[in-house]
Design a protein around this motif. Structure first.
Motif, PDB file in Angstrom:
ATOM      1  N   SER A   1       7.509  -0.883  -1.279  1.00  0.00           N
ATOM      2  CA  SER A   1       7.965  -0.856   0.136  1.00  0.00           C
ATOM      3  C   SER A   1       9.396  -1.182   0.612  1.00  0.00           C
ATOM      4  O   SER A   1      10.086  -1.722  -0.417  1.00  0.00           O
ATOM      5  CB  SER A   1       6.789  -1.693   1.082  1.00  0.00           C
ATOM      6  OG  SER A   1       7.067  -3.218   0.877  1.00  0.00           O
TER       7      SER A   1
ATOM      8  N   GLU B   1       0.606  -1.219  -0.080  1.00  0.00           N
ATOM      9  CA  GLU B   1       0.028  -0.060  -0.078  1.00  0.00           C
ATOM     10  C   GLU B   1       1.034   1.482  -0.065  1.00  0.00           C
ATOM     11  O   GLU B   1       0.721   2.329  -0.474  1.00  0.00           O
ATOM     12  CB  GLU B   1      -0.981  -0.025   1.263  1.00  0.00           C
ATOM     13  CG  GLU B   1      -1.955  -1.042   1.302  1.00  0.00           C
ATOM     14  CD  GLU B   1      -3.159  -0.733   0.276  1.00  0.00           C
ATOM     15  OE1 GLU B   1      -3.193   0.369  -0.540  1.00  0.00           O
ATOM     16  OE2 GLU B   1      -4.040  -1.731   0.058  1.00  0.00           O
ATOM     17  N   SER B   2       1.730   1.036   0.661  1.00  0.00           N
ATOM     18  CA  SER B   2       2.984   2.223   0.752  1.00  0.00           C
ATOM     19  C   SER B   2       4.286   2.049   0.979  1.00  0.00           C
ATOM     20  O   SER B   2       4.469   0.725   1.146  1.00  0.00           O
ATOM     21  CB  SER B   2       2.618   3.519   1.950  1.00  0.00           C
ATOM     22  OG  SER B   2       2.644   2.629   3.031  1.00  0.00           O
ATOM     23  N   ARG B   3       5.200   2.767   1.082  1.00  0.00           N
ATOM     24  CA  ARG B   3       6.639   2.715   1.121  1.00  0.00           C
ATOM     25  C   ARG B   3       6.670   2.000   2.670  1.00  0.00           C
ATOM     26  O   ARG B   3       7.694   1.131   2.820  1.00  0.00           O
ATOM     27  CB  ARG B   3       7.368   3.939   1.070  1.00  0.00           C
ATOM     28  CG  ARG B   3       8.946   3.925   1.353  1.00  0.00           C
ATOM     29  CD  ARG B   3       9.724   5.213   1.004  1.00  0.00           C
ATOM     30  NE  ARG B   3       9.694   5.525  -0.104  1.00  0.00           N
ATOM     31  CZ  ARG B   3       8.700   6.506  -0.973  1.00  0.00           C
ATOM     32  NH1 ARG B   3       7.789   7.063  -0.271  1.00  0.00           N
ATOM     33  NH2 ARG B   3       8.759   6.871  -2.323  1.00  0.00           N
TER      34      ARG B   3
ATOM     35  N   GLU C   1       5.852  10.392  -4.617  1.00  0.00           N
ATOM     36  CA  GLU C   1       5.006  10.636  -3.498  1.00  0.00           C
ATOM     37  C   GLU C   1       4.191   9.327  -2.927  1.00  0.00           C
ATOM     38  O   GLU C   1       4.340   9.057  -1.626  1.00  0.00           O
ATOM     39  CB  GLU C   1       3.919  11.898  -3.691  1.00  0.00           C
ATOM     40  CG  GLU C   1       3.314  11.897  -2.371  1.00  0.00           C
ATOM     41  CD  GLU C   1       2.471  13.312  -2.550  1.00  0.00           C
ATOM     42  OE1 GLU C   1       1.603  13.689  -1.768  1.00  0.00           O
ATOM     43  OE2 GLU C   1       2.674  14.205  -3.689  1.00  0.00           O
ATOM     44  N   GLU C   2       3.689   8.694  -4.053  1.00  0.00           N
ATOM     45  CA  GLU C   2       2.984   7.201  -3.505  1.00  0.00           C
ATOM     46  C   GLU C   2       3.673   6.173  -4.073  1.00  0.00           C
ATOM     47  O   GLU C   2       3.610   6.307  -5.425  1.00  0.00           O
ATOM     48  CB  GLU C   2       1.672   7.437  -3.799  1.00  0.00           C
ATOM     49  CG  GLU C   2       0.881   8.240  -2.822  1.00  0.00           C
ATOM     50  CD  GLU C   2      -0.574   8.477  -2.892  1.00  0.00           C
ATOM     51  OE1 GLU C   2      -1.024   7.608  -3.786  1.00  0.00           O
ATOM     52  OE2 GLU C   2      -1.338   9.344  -2.418  1.00  0.00           O
ATOM     53  N   THR C   3       4.203   4.998  -3.634  1.00  0.00           N
ATOM     54  CA  THR C   3       4.730   4.174  -4.204  1.00  0.00           C
ATOM     55  C   THR C   3       4.460   2.696  -3.571  1.00  0.00           C
ATOM     56  O   THR C   3       3.950   2.746  -2.475  1.00  0.00           O
ATOM     57  CB  THR C   3       6.282   4.173  -4.192  1.00  0.00           C
ATOM     58  OG1 THR C   3       6.947   2.993  -4.760  1.00  0.00           O
ATOM     59  CG2 THR C   3       6.645   4.248  -2.786  1.00  0.00           C
ATOM     60  N   TRP C   4       4.213   1.871  -4.458  1.00  0.00           N
ATOM     61  CA  TRP C   4       3.771   0.247  -4.106  1.00  0.00           C
ATOM     62  C   TRP C   4       5.312  -0.234  -3.649  1.00  0.00           C
ATOM     63  O   TRP C   4       5.060  -1.476  -3.211  1.00  0.00           O
ATOM     64  CB  TRP C   4       3.121  -0.426  -5.206  1.00  0.00           C
ATOM     65  CG  TRP C   4       3.879  -0.375  -6.341  1.00  0.00           C
ATOM     66  CD1 TRP C   4       3.665   0.103  -7.376  1.00  0.00           C
ATOM     67  CD2 TRP C   4       4.686  -1.485  -6.583  1.00  0.00           C
ATOM     68  NE1 TRP C   4       4.688  -0.210  -8.550  1.00  0.00           N
ATOM     69  CE2 TRP C   4       5.186  -1.383  -8.095  1.00  0.00           C
ATOM     70  CE3 TRP C   4       5.023  -2.708  -6.002  1.00  0.00           C
ATOM     71  CZ2 TRP C   4       6.131  -2.126  -8.523  1.00  0.00           C
ATOM     72  CZ3 TRP C   4       6.268  -3.356  -6.691  1.00  0.00           C
ATOM     73  CH2 TRP C   4       6.756  -3.230  -7.988  1.00  0.00           C
TER      74      TRP C   4
END
Length: 222
Positions: free
Chosen positions: A85, A23-25, A80-83
């Motif tokens: 992680s 879902e996020s870093r 800014e938003e990355t899958w």
């Protein structure tokens, strides 16, 4: 999610047609996807537009393979938003050390300005992500990647999803069932990402791509 997830288990997931995302870093959980529609490149149908061909011929970019996998991975996550992680990053670095994850780097003036990376398994290449810090840098990376996959004997280039950007380069969407059938065929093939021992010159790249597209257009089965 099993905290004992290993690179070997990750390869088994790819062999079964599923791939991971987060879902996020900072999210340590991983979820798995097997989309109903899958994006793929037919390697002989990669489209190099006139403007992209001019960019390649210009010699503006220096191209390399597996010279900075970590840099490409981090470039892809640099948004800014990355899958991608921290956990996924560690897994792909481990796959790279085992020879199952590869990158194409694009440099200008010595600086890394674009690239693409993915996972190899037998005759399949699973494209994961790409990035660009200069106009067309990611497209140039894809052009060199497709050439390397053709030369290495790969039969499947999985893009996961189809985006307008990829569609303009010749990618298309197929059903889940069609994808799994193509994956099963690719896993019966032997391919070698390193069969190409040097990156081709712009002229070589463009000539081979043009010849591949002629083959594709002349094949009544396509």
């Amino acid at each position: 999610m099993d905290l004992a997830l290993t690179p070997e288990l990750l390869l088994q997931a790819y062999a079964n047609g599923i791939f991971p995302m987060a879902e996020s870093r900072d999210d340590e959980d991983i979820f798995w996807l097997d989309p109903q529609r899958r994006g793929v490149f037919d390697l002989d149908g990669f489209h190099i537009s006139r403007s992209l061909a001019r960019r390649i011929r210009s010699g503006r970019f220096d191209i390399s393979c597996d010279s900075d996998f970590e840099g490409v991975l981090d470039g892809c996550a640099e948004r800014e938003e990355t899958w991608i992680s921290h956990r996924i990053r560690r897994l792909y670095l481990a796959l790279h050390r085992r020879g199952h994850a590869h990158s194409i780097e694009v440099r200008h003036g010595g600086a890394l300005v674009g690239g693409v990376y993915g996972v190899t398994l037998k005759g399949a290449f699973f494209g994961e992500s790409m990035f660009s810090r200069e106009t067309d840098a990611s497209k140039v990376a894809l052009a060199y990647l497709v050439d390397r996959l053709r030369e290495g004997g790969f039969t499947l280039f999985d893009t996961q999803f189809l985006t307008p950007h990829l569609a303009r380069l010749g990618a298309r969407e197929i059903t889940r069932a069609a994808y799994h059938a193509r994956l099963a065929e690719a896993l019966e093939k032997d391919a070698d990402f390193n069969r190409q021992t040097r990156c081709p010159s712009p002229a070589e790249l463009l000539a081979r791509n043009a010849e591949a597209r002629r083959r594709s257009a002349g094949d009544p089965a396509r």
